[in-house]
Design a protein around this motif. Structure first.
Motif, short mmCIF file in Angstrom:
data_model
loop_
_atom_site.label_atom_id
_atom_site.label_comp_id
_atom_site.label_asym_id
_atom_site.label_seq_id
_atom_site.Cartn_x
_atom_site.Cartn_y
_atom_site.Cartn_z
N GLU A 168 -25.23 -5.43 5.90
CA GLU A 168 -23.65 -6.26 6.11
C GLU A 168 -22.75 -4.95 6.45
O GLU A 168 -22.92 -3.88 5.99
N GLN A 169 -21.74 -5.41 7.13
CA GLN A 169 -20.73 -4.36 7.64
C GLN A 169 -19.60 -4.35 6.66
O GLN A 169 -19.10 -5.29 6.02
N LEU A 170 -18.95 -3.10 6.53
CA LEU A 170 -17.94 -2.79 5.91
C LEU A 170 -17.03 -2.00 6.84
O LEU A 170 -17.52 -1.06 7.55
N TYR A 171 -15.66 -2.30 6.75
CA TYR A 171 -14.65 -1.71 7.67
C TYR A 171 -13.53 -0.88 7.04
O TYR A 171 -13.03 -1.69 6.21
N TRP A 172 -13.42 0.21 7.15
CA TRP A 172 -12.65 1.28 6.29
C TRP A 172 -11.34 1.36 7.44
O TRP A 172 -11.52 1.65 8.65
N LEU A 173 -10.03 0.73 7.20
CA LEU A 173 -9.12 0.64 7.91
C LEU A 173 -7.83 1.53 7.52
O LEU A 173 -7.87 1.59 6.06
N ALA A 174 -7.15 1.78 8.25
CA ALA A 174 -5.73 2.49 7.77
C ALA A 174 -4.41 1.37 8.24
O ALA A 174 -4.32 1.38 9.54
N PRO A 175 -4.08 0.76 7.17
CA PRO A 175 -2.88 -0.20 7.48
C PRO A 175 -1.58 0.51 7.72
O PRO A 175 -0.58 -0.03 8.29
N ASN A 176 -1.30 1.81 7.51
CA ASN A 176 0.04 2.54 7.60
C ASN A 176 -0.39 3.72 8.05
O ASN A 176 -0.74 3.82 9.53
N ASP A 177 -0.31 4.97 7.60
CA ASP A 177 -0.39 6.14 8.19
C ASP A 177 -2.16 6.58 8.01
O ASP A 177 -2.94 5.88 7.37
N LYS A 217 -5.43 0.72 12.25
CA LYS A 217 -6.54 1.69 12.78
C LYS A 217 -7.74 1.69 11.95
O LYS A 217 -7.66 1.47 10.90
N LEU A 218 -8.55 1.48 12.81
CA LEU A 218 -10.32 1.55 12.49
C LEU A 218 -10.45 3.20 11.80
O LEU A 218 -10.94 3.88 13.05
N MET A 241 0.96 -1.15 -0.03
CA MET A 241 -0.22 0.10 0.08
C MET A 241 0.78 1.03 -0.27
O MET A 241 2.00 1.21 0.52
N THR A 242 0.26 2.24 -0.36
CA THR A 242 0.92 3.77 -0.30
C THR A 242 0.94 4.13 0.96
O THR A 242 0.02 3.44 1.92
N ARG A 243 1.69 4.94 1.60
CA ARG A 243 1.38 5.30 2.91
C ARG A 243 0.17 5.85 3.31
O ARG A 243 -0.17 5.71 4.56
N ASP A 244 -0.55 6.44 2.41
CA ASP A 244 -1.97 7.14 2.78
C ASP A 244 -2.97 6.00 2.27
O ASP A 244 -4.14 6.42 1.87
N GLY A 245 -2.68 4.76 1.88
CA GLY A 245 -3.47 3.90 1.44
C GLY A 245 -4.96 3.59 2.42
O GLY A 245 -4.45 3.57 3.50
N SER A 246 -5.90 2.89 1.76
CA SER A 246 -7.00 2.38 2.79
C SER A 246 -7.11 0.89 2.46
O SER A 246 -7.10 0.33 1.28
N VAL A 247 -7.68 0.12 3.47
CA VAL A 247 -8.23 -1.18 3.25
C VAL A 247 -9.60 -1.03 3.61
O VAL A 247 -9.89 -0.48 4.77
N VAL A 248 -10.50 -1.63 2.73
CA VAL A 248 -12.27 -1.71 2.99
C VAL A 248 -12.48 -3.18 2.85
O VAL A 248 -12.18 -3.86 2.00
#
Length: 422
Positions: A253-262, A221-222, A182-189
């Motif tokens: 249904e649930q979706l979780y938006w997460l920050a794996p880096n910054d 982080k969530l 991921m980029t440093r400002d990337g998201s995981v959903v």
């Protein structure tokens, strides 16, 4: 082999499945179970594989004065179909085994195998396991990872709470490889639906367990919880909603938006929604008049007088998932290819692609299925990468991209002409 268009169909929240479509998931579940499994366990495993809802899973039909579970009968039909084709063999009381021919018919990526099947000007489709294909992605290149992993099912002993914990372990092992890509400002959903505990009207906490471990063990982080409201869902679970009537139907249904880096990039101006009629009236009269609201907040005169082009979106996404004859499904039928049974509406990835990326950014879906995420990303001017475990579904996914370059035409040709499933 052409599909019989008169074949009886099974409905799942307005989506329909022909009986033929159960054969591939049946073989795949048999292989996952080590090549042999009981019918009752296969029925549950196939339900998970195909995204079958509880209302459909528990539906009963009457034949000759006796009641039968409709879904189980369909799976048993698939067993008999697979047996007639030499793909499975009964090996004991209600136990079935995958034959050598069945393994050959199942075009599932072998461990260590990652192959580029097709590309577009903006995307790459990989044939392989999610945990291995990620190694073929450049470090720091993905700004959004959007995916819907396969759900666990807690019905029989192998789908117990222990299995739910093993599912979390499995997903955590895969997720720990993502931040580097991921980029440093990337998201995981991640889209994760609820799972009922076996034999009681309670819900598994596997999502919460995953979230806690993502933070405690991986440092994620969530950013925000989302809920996807599917108004086309049927009342489920049937036992607790329509029979005993001790629960209401599950439509979220649930979706979780997460920050794996910054902290990730995001811009809610890219996902504005139309103003309500009330807001339009407020804008037309130049904003609010001064007032003190019951909450104690003072509303200044002229507040809400600026037209920003739309209202800020909420974290509730209301999208039906009832299509049974869209372009993807029609093309799969026309080309005698299996339709991926677990699909989400285009609006889900679209919201997050617009919110969390910009033109030219890369979107990755490690569990691509029908490649809905890739198709939406390309339509929105983003680049995309997708991986899928089954070659049959990759062949169908390629039909979403009419200008795709097929890199393994002979592989797809041999798959189609050697498979007795199609």
């Amino acid at each position: 082999m052409k599909r019989d268009t008169e074949t009886k169909i099974l409905s799942n929240s307005r989506k329909t499945f022909t009986q033929e479509q159960f054969v591939l998931p049946l073989l795949d579940c048999l292989e996952i179970e080590g090549g042999r499994a009981r019918t009752r366990d296969l029925c549950d495993a196939v339900a998970v594989k195909m995204g079958i809802e509880e209302a459909t899973r528990d539906e009963m039909i009457e034949i000759g004065g006796q009641e039968y579970n409709r879904f189980d009968r369909t799976v048993r039909w698939a067993q008999q179909r697979a047996k007639a084709l030499g793909l499975t063999l009964p090996t004991g009381k209600a136990t079935w085994e995958l034959t050598g021919k069945g393994k050959e018919a199942l075009h599932r990526a072998a461990p260590g195998l990652v192959i580029t099947i097709f590309t577009t000007a903006d995307g790459v489709a990989l044939f392989g396991r999610a945990e291995e294909a990620v190694a073929h992605i450049d470090d720091g290149s993905v700004r959004l990872l959007f995916t819907s992993p396969p759900y666990p099912l807690l019905r029989e002993k192998q789908y117990s709470n222990k299995a739910a914990n093993e599912y979390v372990d499995w997903l955590l092992r895969i997720a720990e490889t993502w931040p580097k890509k991921m980029t440093r400002d990337g998201s995981v959903v991640i889209n994760l639906g609820d799972v009922m505990n076996r034999g009681e009207p309670t819900v598994s906490l596997y999502q919460e367990r995953l979230l806690v471990r993502l933070e405690d063990e991986l440092g994620w982080k969530l950013c925000q919880r989302y809920a996807w409201h599917n108004p086309s869902k049927l009342p489920a679970p049937a036992e607790w909603v329509t029979v005993r009537r001790v629960r209401v139907k599950t439509s979220l249904e649930q979706l979780y938006w997460l920050a794996p880096n910054d902290m990730p990039f995001a811009d809610n101006r890219q996902v504005l929604v139309p103003y309500s009629e009330s807001m339009k009236s407020t804008l037309a009269r130049g904003g609010e008049t001064g007032a003190l609201r019951p909450s104690g907040h003072h509303l200044a005169a002229g507040a809400f007088s600026v037209d920003n082009g739309g209202a800020i979106a909420s974290n509730l996404l209301s999208l039906s998932n009832s299509s049974s004859n869209d372009a993807y499904q029609r093309l799969c039928r026309q080309n005698d290819l299996p339709i991926h049974p677990a699909r989400f509406p285009a609006g889900l990835p679209e919201h997050f692609i617009k919110m969390c990326t910009e033109q030219g950014d890369t979107v990755f879906d490690p569990f691509s299925g029908s490649f809905q995420t890739g198709a939406v990303a390309e339509r929105l001017g983003r680049k995309w990468i997708g991986t899928e475990l089954h070659l049959e579904y990759l062949a169908g996914a390629a039909l979403r991209f009419p200008h795709a370059t097929i890199h393994q035409p002979q592989l797809l040709h041999d798959m189609k002409h050697s498979s007795v499933l199609l």
